[in-house]
Design a protein around this motif. Structure first.
Motif, PDB file in Angstrom:
ATOM      1  N   ASN A  61       0.835  -1.205   0.000  1.00  0.00           N
ATOM      2  CA  ASN A  61       0.000   0.000   0.000  1.00  0.00           C
ATOM      3  C   ASN A  61       0.870   1.255   0.000  1.00  0.00           C
ATOM      4  O   ASN A  61       0.555   2.236  -0.672  1.00  0.00           O
ATOM      5  CB  ASN A  61      -0.951   0.013   1.195  1.00  0.00           C
ATOM      6  N   GLY A  62       1.976   1.230   0.740  1.00  0.00           N
ATOM      7  CA  GLY A  62       2.902   2.362   0.745  1.00  0.00           C
ATOM      8  C   GLY A  62       3.545   2.572  -0.608  1.00  0.00           C
ATOM      9  O   GLY A  62       3.681   3.711  -1.074  1.00  0.00           O
ATOM     10  N   VAL A  63       3.950   1.481  -1.266  1.00  0.00           N
ATOM     11  CA  VAL A  63       4.555   1.569  -2.604  1.00  0.00           C
ATOM     12  C   VAL A  63       3.542   2.132  -3.592  1.00  0.00           C
ATOM     13  O   VAL A  63       3.851   3.025  -4.384  1.00  0.00           O
ATOM     14  CB  VAL A  63       5.068   0.182  -3.065  1.00  0.00           C
ATOM     15  N   ARG A  64       2.321   1.636  -3.533  1.00  0.00           N
ATOM     16  CA  ARG A  64       1.265   2.095  -4.448  1.00  0.00           C
ATOM     17  C   ARG A  64       1.004   3.591  -4.252  1.00  0.00           C
ATOM     18  O   ARG A  64       0.932   4.349  -5.215  1.00  0.00           O
ATOM     19  CB  ARG A  64      -0.010   1.293  -4.217  1.00  0.00           C
ATOM     20  N   ASP A  65       0.889   4.025  -3.004  1.00  0.00           N
ATOM     21  CA  ASP A  65       0.636   5.440  -2.730  1.00  0.00           C
ATOM     22  C   ASP A  65       1.809   6.311  -3.182  1.00  0.00           C
ATOM     23  O   ASP A  65       1.609   7.384  -3.757  1.00  0.00           O
ATOM     24  CB  ASP A  65       0.377   5.655  -1.236  1.00  0.00           C
ATOM     25  N   SER A  66       3.033   5.846  -2.946  1.00  0.00           N
ATOM     26  CA  SER A  66       4.221   6.589  -3.354  1.00  0.00           C
ATOM     27  C   SER A  66       4.278   6.739  -4.874  1.00  0.00           C
ATOM     28  O   SER A  66       4.562   7.822  -5.404  1.00  0.00           O
ATOM     29  CB  SER A  66       5.474   5.883  -2.844  1.00  0.00           C
ATOM     30  N   LEU A  67       4.014   5.644  -5.586  1.00  0.00           N
ATOM     31  CA  LEU A  67       4.024   5.665  -7.053  1.00  0.00           C
ATOM     32  C   LEU A  67       2.943   6.590  -7.582  1.00  0.00           C
ATOM     33  O   LEU A  67       3.174   7.378  -8.504  1.00  0.00           O
ATOM     34  CB  LEU A  67       3.844   4.252  -7.592  1.00  0.00           C
ATOM     35  N   HIS A  68       1.769   6.528  -6.981  1.00  0.00           N
ATOM     36  CA  HIS A  68       0.659   7.383  -7.404  1.00  0.00           C
ATOM     37  C   HIS A  68       1.026   8.855  -7.226  1.00  0.00           C
ATOM     38  O   HIS A  68       0.819   9.673  -8.130  1.00  0.00           O
ATOM     39  CB  HIS A  68      -0.593   7.030  -6.603  1.00  0.00           C
ATOM     40  N   GLN A  69       1.589   9.215  -6.079  1.00  0.00           N
ATOM     41  CA  GLN A  69       1.970  10.602  -5.811  1.00  0.00           C
ATOM     42  C   GLN A  69       3.126  11.053  -6.720  1.00  0.00           C
ATOM     43  O   GLN A  69       3.179  12.207  -7.119  1.00  0.00           O
ATOM     44  CB  GLN A  69       2.356  10.784  -4.337  1.00  0.00           C
ATOM     45  N   SER A  70       4.042  10.141  -7.047  1.00  0.00           N
ATOM     46  CA  SER A  70       5.172  10.487  -7.914  1.00  0.00           C
ATOM     47  C   SER A  70       4.736  10.751  -9.344  1.00  0.00           C
ATOM     48  O   SER A  70       5.312  11.607 -10.027  1.00  0.00           O
ATOM     49  CB  SER A  70       6.203   9.356  -7.912  1.00  0.00           C
ATOM     50  N   CYS A  71       3.737  10.014  -9.822  1.00  0.00           N
ATOM     51  CA  CYS A  71       3.335  10.113 -11.227  1.00  0.00           C
ATOM     52  C   CYS A  71       2.245  11.154 -11.475  1.00  0.00           C
ATOM     53  O   CYS A  71       2.121  11.651 -12.595  1.00  0.00           O
ATOM     54  CB  CYS A  71       2.852   8.757 -11.725  1.00  0.00           C
ATOM     55  N   LYS A  72       1.461  11.484 -10.452  1.00  0.00           N
ATOM     56  CA  LYS A  72       0.342  12.401 -10.633  1.00  0.00           C
ATOM     57  C   LYS A  72       0.738  13.735 -11.264  1.00  0.00           C
ATOM     58  O   LYS A  72       0.039  14.220 -12.152  1.00  0.00           O
ATOM     59  CB  LYS A  72      -0.365  12.620  -9.289  1.00  0.00           C
ATOM     60  N   PRO A  73       1.878  14.339 -10.903  1.00  0.00           N
ATOM     61  CA  PRO A  73       2.257  15.616 -11.545  1.00  0.00           C
ATOM     62  C   PRO A  73       2.596  15.478 -13.029  1.00  0.00           C
ATOM     63  O   PRO A  73       2.706  16.474 -13.734  1.00  0.00           O
ATOM     64  CB  PRO A  73       3.494  16.071 -10.766  1.00  0.00           C
ATOM     65  N   TYR A  74       2.777  14.260 -13.511  1.00  0.00           N
ATOM     66  CA  TYR A  74       3.202  14.048 -14.898  1.00  0.00           C
ATOM     67  C   TYR A  74       2.076  13.566 -15.796  1.00  0.00           C
ATOM     68  O   TYR A  74       2.328  13.021 -16.872  1.00  0.00           O
ATOM     69  CB  TYR A  74       4.393  13.085 -14.931  1.00  0.00           C
ATOM     70  N   LEU A  75       0.816  13.789 -15.383  1.00  0.00           N
ATOM     71  CA  LEU A  75      -0.309  13.486 -16.268  1.00  0.00           C
ATOM     72  C   LEU A  75      -0.124  14.258 -17.564  1.00  0.00           C
ATOM     73  O   LEU A  75       0.336  15.414 -17.554  1.00  0.00           O
ATOM     74  CB  LEU A  75      -1.636  13.870 -15.620  1.00  0.00           C
ATOM     75  N   ASN A  76      -0.435  13.631 -18.678  1.00  0.00           N
ATOM     76  CA  ASN A  76      -0.311  14.205 -20.023  1.00  0.00           C
ATOM     77  C   ASN A  76       1.130  14.424 -20.459  1.00  0.00           C
ATOM     78  O   ASN A  76       1.377  15.170 -21.394  1.00  0.00           O
ATOM     79  CB  ASN A  76      -1.112  15.513 -20.144  1.00  0.00           C
TER      80      ASN A  76
END
Length: 122
Positions: A25-40
């Motif tokens: 769950n920590g890895v998933r949340d970290s990955l989600h937060q890392s990638c969110k600024p790079y949408l598009n």
């Protein structure tokens, strides 16, 4: 043990260790937060099994990254298509049917967050 709808006990085949669940769950949340600024943004993604994909991050949810990829149809590969005609004519299935070598950029590939190894900006 788990209980089925008939009320009988069925043996548990696998149960994740709570520490592993917390870590994932920590890895998933970290990955989600890392990638969110790079949408598009255009990225290259490598999965745990070594597959490489290039595309644009189209979206994310709690389990998947949605990658917009460009697909080129190629009749020399893949399955036999009985409707394939190199030109419109009798038996042609109609509009929207891709010719070989046609580029279709409207393809969204869902990638499971747990299977991603690297994500690089292009």
């Amino acid at each position: 043990m788990s209980t089925t709808s008939s009320g009988t006990q069925s043996p548990v085949i696998y149960q994740a260790d709570p520490a592993v669940v917390q870590h994932l769950n920590g890895v998933r949340d970290s990955l989600h937060q890392s990638c969110k600024p790079y949408l598009n943004h255009k990225v290259q993604v490598q999965t745990l099994d070594g597959q490489m994909h290039e595309g644009t991050i189209a979206g994310m949810d709690s389990k998947h990254m949605y990658l917009a990829v460009t697909m080129v149809t190629d009749m020399g590969r893949g399955y036999y298509n009985p409707y394939y005609k190199p030109y419109p004519g009798p038996g042609y299935p109609g509009p929207g049917y891709p010719y070989p070598g046609t580029v279709n950029s409207n393809v969204i590939m869902p990638l499971v967050l747990f299977e991603l190894l690297t994500i690089s900006l292009l």
